[in-house]
Write an enzyme that holds these catalytic residues in place. Structure first.
Site, PDB file in Angstrom:
ATOM      1  N   ARG A  84     -42.352   3.220  24.550  1.00  0.00           N
ATOM      2  CA  ARG A  84     -42.246   1.947  23.257  1.00  0.00           C
ATOM      3  C   ARG A  84     -43.903   2.324  22.939  1.00  0.00           C
ATOM      4  O   ARG A  84     -44.581   1.676  24.182  1.00  0.00           O
ATOM      5  CB  ARG A  84     -42.293   0.869  24.212  1.00  0.00           C
ATOM      6  CG  ARG A  84     -40.956  -0.215  23.963  1.00  0.00           C
ATOM      7  CD  ARG A  84     -40.392  -1.203  24.337  1.00  0.00           C
ATOM      8  NE  ARG A  84     -40.821  -2.362  23.858  1.00  0.00           N
ATOM      9  CZ  ARG A  84     -39.838  -2.780  23.110  1.00  0.00           C
ATOM     10  NH1 ARG A  84     -38.862  -2.437  22.863  1.00  0.00           N
ATOM     11  NH2 ARG A  84     -39.861  -4.547  22.038  1.00  0.00           N
TER      12      ARG A  84
ATOM     13  N   LYS B 234     -39.801  -9.835  19.440  1.00  0.00           N
ATOM     14  CA  LYS B 234     -39.410 -10.273  18.036  1.00  0.00           C
ATOM     15  C   LYS B 234     -39.240 -12.209  18.801  1.00  0.00           C
ATOM     16  O   LYS B 234     -39.300 -12.961  17.921  1.00  0.00           O
ATOM     17  CB  LYS B 234     -37.977  -9.600  17.310  1.00  0.00           C
ATOM     18  CG  LYS B 234     -38.600  -9.235  16.717  1.00  0.00           C
ATOM     19  CD  LYS B 234     -37.379  -8.599  15.468  1.00  0.00           C
ATOM     20  CE  LYS B 234     -36.645  -7.734  15.999  1.00  0.00           C
ATOM     21  NZ  LYS B 234     -35.476  -7.065  15.479  1.00  0.00           N
TER      22      LYS B 234
ATOM     23  N   GLU C 222     -32.459  -5.009  14.029  1.00  0.00           N
ATOM     24  CA  GLU C 222     -31.470  -6.162  13.845  1.00  0.00           C
ATOM     25  C   GLU C 222     -32.588  -6.549  12.886  1.00  0.00           C
ATOM     26  O   GLU C 222     -33.929  -7.235  13.111  1.00  0.00           O
ATOM     27  CB  GLU C 222     -31.547  -6.645  15.585  1.00  0.00           C
ATOM     28  CG  GLU C 222     -30.577  -7.664  15.532  1.00  0.00           C
ATOM     29  CD  GLU C 222     -29.935  -8.217  16.896  1.00  0.00           C
ATOM     30  OE1 GLU C 222     -30.341  -8.053  17.635  1.00  0.00           O
ATOM     31  OE2 GLU C 222     -29.315  -9.302  16.572  1.00  0.00           O
TER      32      GLU C 222
END
Ligand code: ATP
Ligand code: MG
Length: 568
Positions: free
Chosen positions: A267, A277, A43
């Site tokens: 992850r 982020k 994103e």
């Protein structure tokens, strides 16, 4: 794709459940003769970090191993948080890591198609417009132990849903007044399946589509269908999406479109590091760091500026490997891969970070000479260079003690040490200023020890580095340490903030380091091992007249440990 063949060879030989799944699908011809297609779907709401490097390597390298392709797709369904700056930085960082995508795609390319598919689901009685507020929808959702409650609007007529949805698109309603929801199962044990929202009204300008749309698809409605449009065979993402998988499949099955499949892996988490982020953005916005590319940031652009290399990052993430459960990797492992890479490649140089002047009393005044030094002892092809030597030199303040502590083998009065590649010297006396600080050390040298070789077999216990004062260039040195002082900085007590875990000593600036003159030629990004000190690279803040160096990593300092132990 530009991966070093030795690396892809390594990743091929190590086992990996993702590879096993793809191999099985190729073997059973699950997708017929279609090529293996993957994607990396960031994103554009921030800069990429080292966790993304793992997802990038997995998607690009596995596709390549099977002769497949990888798209870079911007998952740009959230116009309020997304920006062109992020789109540009992401492309730069993926390329820097060494990968080239097959196609550059945007979820926003599919807004028209996604809208058509929403109409299709409404016509099939599988989606409805809900007038409940966001808060009411939350209240109706239920909990893990209680089923949800159906919305009073759930059984609207198809024609009414079509009409309302078209008018949502036409901009007739304010933000938040209505949503489109999938009609699935309000009693499902998986909360994601309790009539998830597909579209929300948002009168926001999108960085690509401008004001064309005022309804935007939710991640869950956009992601799988975007995969399907691109004929992605294996949609690999991190574990937090595992609960979304049933929904991912529900949309694809109910639309009857290309059956992309989602597979989750763990992850990447690294000690002393935050990979989110949102939190990294907060550090930037609150000016806790100089920007997304601050060399202390775990972003790819920060790490690049710090002097980390794509080769080391790829080797690190491939070795850390993939699994089906989340774990945490020691930052020392990442640092190890970086030292290993730079040790092989970085040119050596002499630099004195905290200078102390040293005068060799019996070296003829006005004389100078050049000593020949290997550029990289690990790499014979790197050649040699000539380094000027003269009567006055700088040494590190730490390399001299007027009163040496036990086990201190460096220079002290009456002790002999080797000046690297130059001569043996013996300290004779010191000159102090009015405050009692040592400003000059006076020594004698043995002319027969030229090149740093013992003339008669006598040994010295230590070799120190130096820079000739007359030839030295001055530079700014930025010494970086960990950004956070705790191994798990995201773990904060109630009422606390991860900001409380920031390391107050993560940056120390040395304004007047003395460097050997060859470093005057160094360009931004060039990397060096400053002998006995660490790995450094030239920061883009450098000017023609004044260089700025970032410390990538110190060399391992065994003395610091001994000293600490002794002091403790
Ligand atoms: P963040 O939580 O830092 O905001 P994100 O997951 O929201 O990250 P995206 O841009 O959505 O960021 O991520 C793009 C891809 O990168 C996703 O497929 C995601 O699974 C993967 N990814 C993100 N962070 C990690 C990580 N720490 N380890 C492995 N993969 C990751
Ligand atoms: Mg995300």
């Amino acid at each position: 794709m530009t991966i070093h063949s030795s690396e892809s060879q390594d990743s091929r030989t190590s086992s990996n459940f993702l590879r096993d799944i793809i191999a099985e699908d190729v073997c059973t011809k699950k997708y017929g003769d279609a090529v293996i297609q993957t994607r990396f779907p960031p994103e554009p709401n921030g800069y990429l970090h080292v966790g993304h490097a793992k997802a990038i390597c997995i998607n690009f390298i596995l596709a390549d191993e099977f002769g497949g392709k990888t798209n870079l797709r911007f998952d740009d369904t959230n116009p309020e948080k997304e920006e062109q700056e992020y789109v540009d930085s992401i492309q730069r960082d993926v390329r820097w890591l060494g990968f080239e995508w097959e196609r550059l795609c945007y979820a926003s390319d599919y807004f028209g198609q996604l809208y058509e598919w929403a109409l299709q689901l409404i016509r099939a009685g599988k989606a409805y417009v809900d007038d409940l507020s966001a808060e009411e929808i939350r209240q109706h959702r239920g909990t893990l132990t209680e089923p949800g409650k159906e919305s009073p609007f759930r059984n609207r007529a198809i024609a009414e849903n079509l009409d309302l949805f078209q008018r949502m698109k036409a901009g007739e309603f304010p933000d938040g007044s209505r949503v489109l929801r999938a009609k699935i199962d309000m009693a499902s044990p998986n909360l994601n399946m309790r009539d998830p929202v597909m579209y929300r009204i948002l009168h926001a300008t999108h960085h690509r589509t401008g004001d064309e749309w005022c309804i935007y698809p939710m991640y869950d409605y956009a992601h799988g269908q975007s995969d399907s449009v691109e004929r992605v065979t294996h949609s690999m993402c991190s574990l937090e999406f595992a609960d979304h998988q049933p929904l991912y499949r529900w949309f694809i099955e109910n639309l009857g479109i290309f059956p992309s499949q989602q597979i989750e892996f763990d992850r990447l988490s690294v000690t002393y590091t935050l990979l989110s982020k949102r939190k990294l953005l907060q550090l930037v916005q609150e000016k806790r760091v100089s920007g997304w590319d601050d060399p202390r940031m775990p972003t790819l652009s920060g790490m690049r500026r710090r002097g980390f290399t794509p080769e080391a990052l790829r080797a690190f993430v491939l070795t850390a490997g993939v699994s089906r459960t989340n774990g945490i990797v020691d930052i020392e492992m990442l640092e190890h891969f970086q030292r290993d890479d730079l040790n092989r490649r970085a040119r050596r140089a002499m630099a004195v970070l905290r200078p102390l002047k040293l005068v060799i009393d019996n070296y003829p005044e006005g004389q100078q000479e050049f000593v020949e030094v290997a550029n990289n002892p690990e790499d014979p092809t790197a050649g040699t260079r000539q380094v000027p030597f003269s009567r006055e030199i700088y040494i590190e303040q730490d390399d001299f003690r007027e009163v040496p502590p036990p086990k201190y083998y460096r220079l002290s009065p009456g002790k002999e040490v080797r000046l690297r590649n130059a001569y043996f010297i013996t300290a004779q006396s010191v000159i102090k200023d009015a405050t009692g600080s040592i400003v000059e050390v006076h020594c004698t040298y043995d002319p027969a020890s030229r090149g740093g070789n013992s003339p008669d077999g006598r040994k010295v216990k230590s070799t120190i580095h130096w820079v000739s004062t007359a030839h030295a260039i001055s530079a700014e040195i930025r010494l970086y340490d960990k950004l956070f002082s705790t191994p798990d900085p995201g773990d904060v007590p109630e009422g606390g903030s991860f900001l409380d875990n920031l390391n107050p000593a993560s940056l120390e600036i040395l304004a007047d380091a003395k460097l050997e003159p060859s470093l005057a030629e160094a360009q931004a990004g060039d990397q060096f091992q400053f002998e006995r000190v660490g790995y450094f690279c030239v920061d883009p803040d450098s000017s023609e007249i004044r260089k700025v160096f970032n410390r990538t990593l110190p060399l391992k300092d065994s003395w610091a440990k001994i000293e600490k132990k002794a002091g403790a």
